[in-house]
Scaffold this motif. Structure first.
Motif, PDB file in Angstrom:
ATOM      1  N   VAL A 184       1.163  -1.592   0.022  1.00 55.44           N
ATOM      2  CA  VAL A 184       0.199  -0.076   0.003  1.00 55.44           C
ATOM      3  C   VAL A 184       0.485   1.401   0.138  1.00 55.44           C
ATOM      4  N   ASN A 185       1.057   2.270  -1.313  1.00 54.65           N
ATOM      5  CA  ASN A 185       1.827   3.106  -1.350  1.00 54.65           C
ATOM      6  C   ASN A 185       0.770   4.392  -1.036  1.00 54.65           C
ATOM      7  N   ASN A 186       0.781   4.593   0.426  1.00 55.61           N
ATOM      8  CA  ASN A 186      -0.141   5.572   1.016  1.00 55.61           C
ATOM      9  C   ASN A 186       0.528   6.696   1.146  1.00 55.61           C
ATOM     10  N   SER A 187       2.228   6.864   1.646  1.00 54.20           N
ATOM     11  CA  SER A 187       3.008   8.025   1.933  1.00 54.20           C
ATOM     12  C   SER A 187       2.414   9.395   0.740  1.00 54.20           C
ATOM     13  N   GLY A 188       1.991  10.227   1.409  1.00 53.68           N
ATOM     14  CA  GLY A 188       1.986  11.811   0.598  1.00 53.68           C
ATOM     15  C   GLY A 188       1.593  13.043   1.574  1.00 53.68           C
ATOM     16  N   GLN A 189       1.513  13.881   0.513  1.00 48.59           N
ATOM     17  CA  GLN A 189       1.739  15.520   1.334  1.00 48.59           C
ATOM     18  C   GLN A 189       0.724  16.408  -0.233  1.00 48.59           C
ATOM     19  N   ASN A 190      -0.150  17.055   0.478  1.00 52.42           N
ATOM     20  CA  ASN A 190      -0.975  18.595   0.157  1.00 52.42           C
ATOM     21  C   ASN A 190       0.163  19.198   0.403  1.00 52.42           C
ATOM     22  N   PHE A 191      -0.287  20.297  -0.367  1.00 51.34           N
ATOM     23  CA  PHE A 191       0.343  21.152  -0.676  1.00 51.34           C
ATOM     24  C   PHE A 191      -0.795  22.985  -1.949  1.00 51.34           C
ATOM     25  N   ILE A 192      -0.726  23.978  -0.820  1.00 52.30           N
ATOM     26  CA  ILE A 192      -1.524  25.138  -1.535  1.00 52.30           C
ATOM     27  C   ILE A 192      -0.874  26.195  -1.832  1.00 52.30           C
ATOM     28  N   MET A 193      -0.480  26.633  -2.944  1.00 50.81           N
ATOM     29  CA  MET A 193       0.052  27.951  -3.128  1.00 50.81           C
ATOM     30  C   MET A 193       0.109  28.707  -4.509  1.00 50.81           C
ATOM     31  N   PRO A 194      -0.455  29.772  -5.052  1.00 52.09           N
ATOM     32  CA  PRO A 194      -0.097  29.869  -6.377  1.00 52.09           C
ATOM     33  C   PRO A 194       1.059  30.005  -7.211  1.00 52.09           C
ATOM     34  N   ALA A 195       0.336  29.138  -8.486  1.00 50.09           N
ATOM     35  CA  ALA A 195       1.528  28.417  -9.254  1.00 50.09           C
ATOM     36  C   ALA A 195       2.190  29.830  -9.508  1.00 50.09           C
ATOM     37  N   LEU A 196       2.292  31.038  -8.980  1.00 47.24           N
ATOM     38  CA  LEU A 196       2.781  32.327  -9.634  1.00 47.24           C
ATOM     39  C   LEU A 196       3.982  31.834  -8.452  1.00 47.24           C
ATOM     40  N   ASP A 197       3.704  31.804  -7.111  1.00 46.32           N
ATOM     41  CA  ASP A 197       4.752  31.974  -6.176  1.00 46.32           C
ATOM     42  C   ASP A 197       5.393  30.243  -5.383  1.00 46.32           C
ATOM     43  N   LEU A 198       5.349  29.767  -6.592  1.00 50.56           N
ATOM     44  CA  LEU A 198       5.817  28.552  -5.730  1.00 50.56           C
ATOM     45  C   LEU A 198       7.252  27.771  -6.442  1.00 50.56           C
ATOM     46  N   ASP A 199       7.712  28.452  -5.271  1.00 47.36           N
ATOM     47  CA  ASP A 199       8.922  27.798  -5.079  1.00 47.36           C
ATOM     48  C   ASP A 199       9.639  26.337  -5.869  1.00 47.36           C
ATOM     49  N   ILE A 200       9.763  26.281  -6.781  1.00 45.80           N
ATOM     50  CA  ILE A 200       9.802  25.394  -8.369  1.00 45.80           C
ATOM     51  C   ILE A 200      10.258  23.632  -7.224  1.00 45.80           C
ATOM     52  N   GLU A 201      12.250  24.428  -6.385  1.00 49.32           N
ATOM     53  CA  GLU A 201      12.246  22.875  -6.151  1.00 49.32           C
ATOM     54  C   GLU A 201      11.165  21.884  -5.071  1.00 49.32           C
ATOM     55  N   LYS A 202      10.537  22.868  -4.153  1.00 44.61           N
ATOM     56  CA  LYS A 202       9.736  22.150  -3.320  1.00 44.61           C
ATOM     57  C   LYS A 202       8.417  22.001  -3.952  1.00 44.61           C
ATOM     58  N   GLY A 203       7.962  22.383  -5.305  1.00 46.80           N
ATOM     59  CA  GLY A 203       7.056  21.349  -6.475  1.00 46.80           C
ATOM     60  C   GLY A 203       7.726  19.891  -6.713  1.00 46.80           C
ATOM     61  N   ARG A 204       9.120  20.159  -7.258  1.00 47.09           N
ATOM     62  CA  ARG A 204       9.806  19.269  -7.847  1.00 47.09           C
ATOM     63  C   ARG A 204      10.082  17.924  -5.822  1.00 47.09           C
ATOM     64  N   LYS A 205       9.936  18.777  -5.008  1.00 47.14           N
ATOM     65  CA  LYS A 205       9.893  17.385  -4.041  1.00 47.14           C
ATOM     66  C   LYS A 205       8.638  16.865  -3.864  1.00 47.14           C
ATOM     67  N   LEU A 206       7.459  17.890  -3.773  1.00 45.46           N
ATOM     68  CA  LEU A 206       6.310  17.146  -3.375  1.00 45.46           C
ATOM     69  C   LEU A 206       5.793  16.094  -5.032  1.00 45.46           C
ATOM     70  N   PHE A 207       6.433  16.017  -6.162  1.00 45.27           N
ATOM     71  CA  PHE A 207       5.917  14.885  -7.098  1.00 45.27           C
ATOM     72  C   PHE A 207       6.880  13.997  -6.820  1.00 45.27           C
ATOM     73  N   ASP A 208       8.038  13.945  -6.404  1.00 48.40           N
ATOM     74  CA  ASP A 208       8.806  13.285  -5.682  1.00 48.40           C
ATOM     75  C   ASP A 208       7.612  12.342  -4.534  1.00 48.40           C
ATOM     76  N   LEU A 209       7.407  12.684  -3.977  1.00 48.92           N
ATOM     77  CA  LEU A 209       6.845  11.861  -2.877  1.00 48.92           C
ATOM     78  C   LEU A 209       5.554  11.518  -3.075  1.00 48.92           C
ATOM     79  N   ASN A 210       4.464  12.341  -3.967  1.00 44.87           N
ATOM     80  CA  ASN A 210       3.293  11.890  -4.539  1.00 44.87           C
ATOM     81  C   ASN A 210       3.100  11.033  -5.798  1.00 44.87           C
ATOM     82  N   PHE A 211       4.450  11.353  -6.419  1.00 44.48           N
ATOM     83  CA  PHE A 211       4.083  10.342  -7.969  1.00 44.48           C
ATOM     84  C   PHE A 211       5.390   9.309  -8.274  1.00 44.48           C
ATOM     85  N   PHE A 212       6.592   9.827  -7.436  1.00 43.20           N
ATOM     86  CA  PHE A 212       7.421   8.144  -7.541  1.00 43.20           C
ATOM     87  C   PHE A 212       7.730   7.844  -6.849  1.00 43.20           C
TER      88      PHE A 212
END
Length: 291
Positions: free
Chosen positions: A85-113
């Protein structure tokens, strides 16, 4: 009834969360549970030092940690795993224009990769057991919620990929289930990084609204983790594959996302989150600044 013991590994088993709820139900059903989490201090007492539960420290973003978990599980089970069961993950709220891209990549790493990394690592044990892969996704993957592009986008990717992985793994005798989860009563929103909107952002005028999106209001009236766990484990024991929608108003949300025109769906969503009213404030402030 078969006397062969069944084994399940669940990621993200922190106290109060969906993973812990699933672990407790699996244990009640007679499975031996590998309850994994990054911080072992967060394991609930109900899963600590009890029969049929092996706690494991596991960081799903670390290849070394995953490899160590595979070795531990294989040693205890004789080289098989019935359910991952791949259950680990995290939510994140932020306007796209204000997003730290590296933080966005880390979230994709956790939720997808990370789910894919777990599948790749454990697949020999799962094939040996002719087992099950369960990917914890979200209805957010079908919802174009303003300020949720990274989280919702990562879950949309997982929704699609999990279905594809299911087709690829079927010839190997492995079943795949995608959990399209709506709201469940957990402390998850307590762990969401609070959005810090820069003062020079065009969205700063509604920063209070954006911050409130991560305050847990979506969990009002949601089922608890045990109710959720009973539903999910029941589907697994029935042999269900593909997508299963689970959680608050799951059936209604599934119907709306599948059959309503996008414009109508957006209006229905807006009646709840009031995004259009807030975005109108942003437009008004933008015009005032330019005039």
């Amino acid at each position: 009834m078969s006397s062969i013991r069944k084994y399940v590994l669940i990621t993200g088993c922190s106290a109060g969360g969906i993973g812990a709820g699933l672990a407790e139900v699996f244990r009640e059903k007679g499975y031996h549970v590998f309850a994994t989490l990054r911080n072992p201090a967060k394991l609930p007492p109900s899963l600590n030092r009890v029969n049929n539960v092996t706690p494991l420290t596991l960081d799903v973003l670390s290849p070394e940690s995953i490899a160590a978990a595979v070795k531990s599980v294989a040693n205890e089970t004789g080289g098989r795993l019935d359910v991952l069961v791949n259950n680990s993950g995290q939510n994140f709220i932020m306007p796209a224009l204000d997003l730290d891209i590296e933080k966005g990549r880390k979230l994709f790493d956790l939720n997808f990769f990370a789910p894919l990394a777990m599948i790749q690592a454990f697949i020999p044990l799962i094939v040996e057991a002719k087992g099950y892969i369960v990917n914890q996704s979200s209805a957010a993957g079908y919802v174009p919620l303003p300020f949720g592009s990274i989280y919702n986008g990562s879950k949309a990717a997982l929704n699609m990929a999990s279905g594809i992985w299911g087709r690829e793994l079927e010839p190997l005798g492995v079943r795949t289930l995608t959990l399209v989860t709506t709201s469940v009563k957990t402390p998850a929103f307590d762990n969401i990084p609070r959005p810090e909107i820069p003062r020079n952002s065009p969205y700063y005028v509604i920063h209070d609204y954006i911050e409130r999106l991560s305050d847990g209001r979506l969990q009002e009236g949601a089922p608890d983790t045990r109710t959720y766990g009973l539903k999910v484990v029941g589907e697994i024991e029935k042999g269900t594959t593909g997508e299963v929608w689970v959680g608050k108003d799951a059936g209604m949300n599934r119907w709306a996302s599948k059959w309503l025109p996008q414009s109508i769906f957006n209006l229905a969503l807006d009646s709840f989150v009031k995004a259009s009213v807030e975005l109108a404030k942003v437009a008004e402030a933008h015009k005032a600044k330019k005039s």
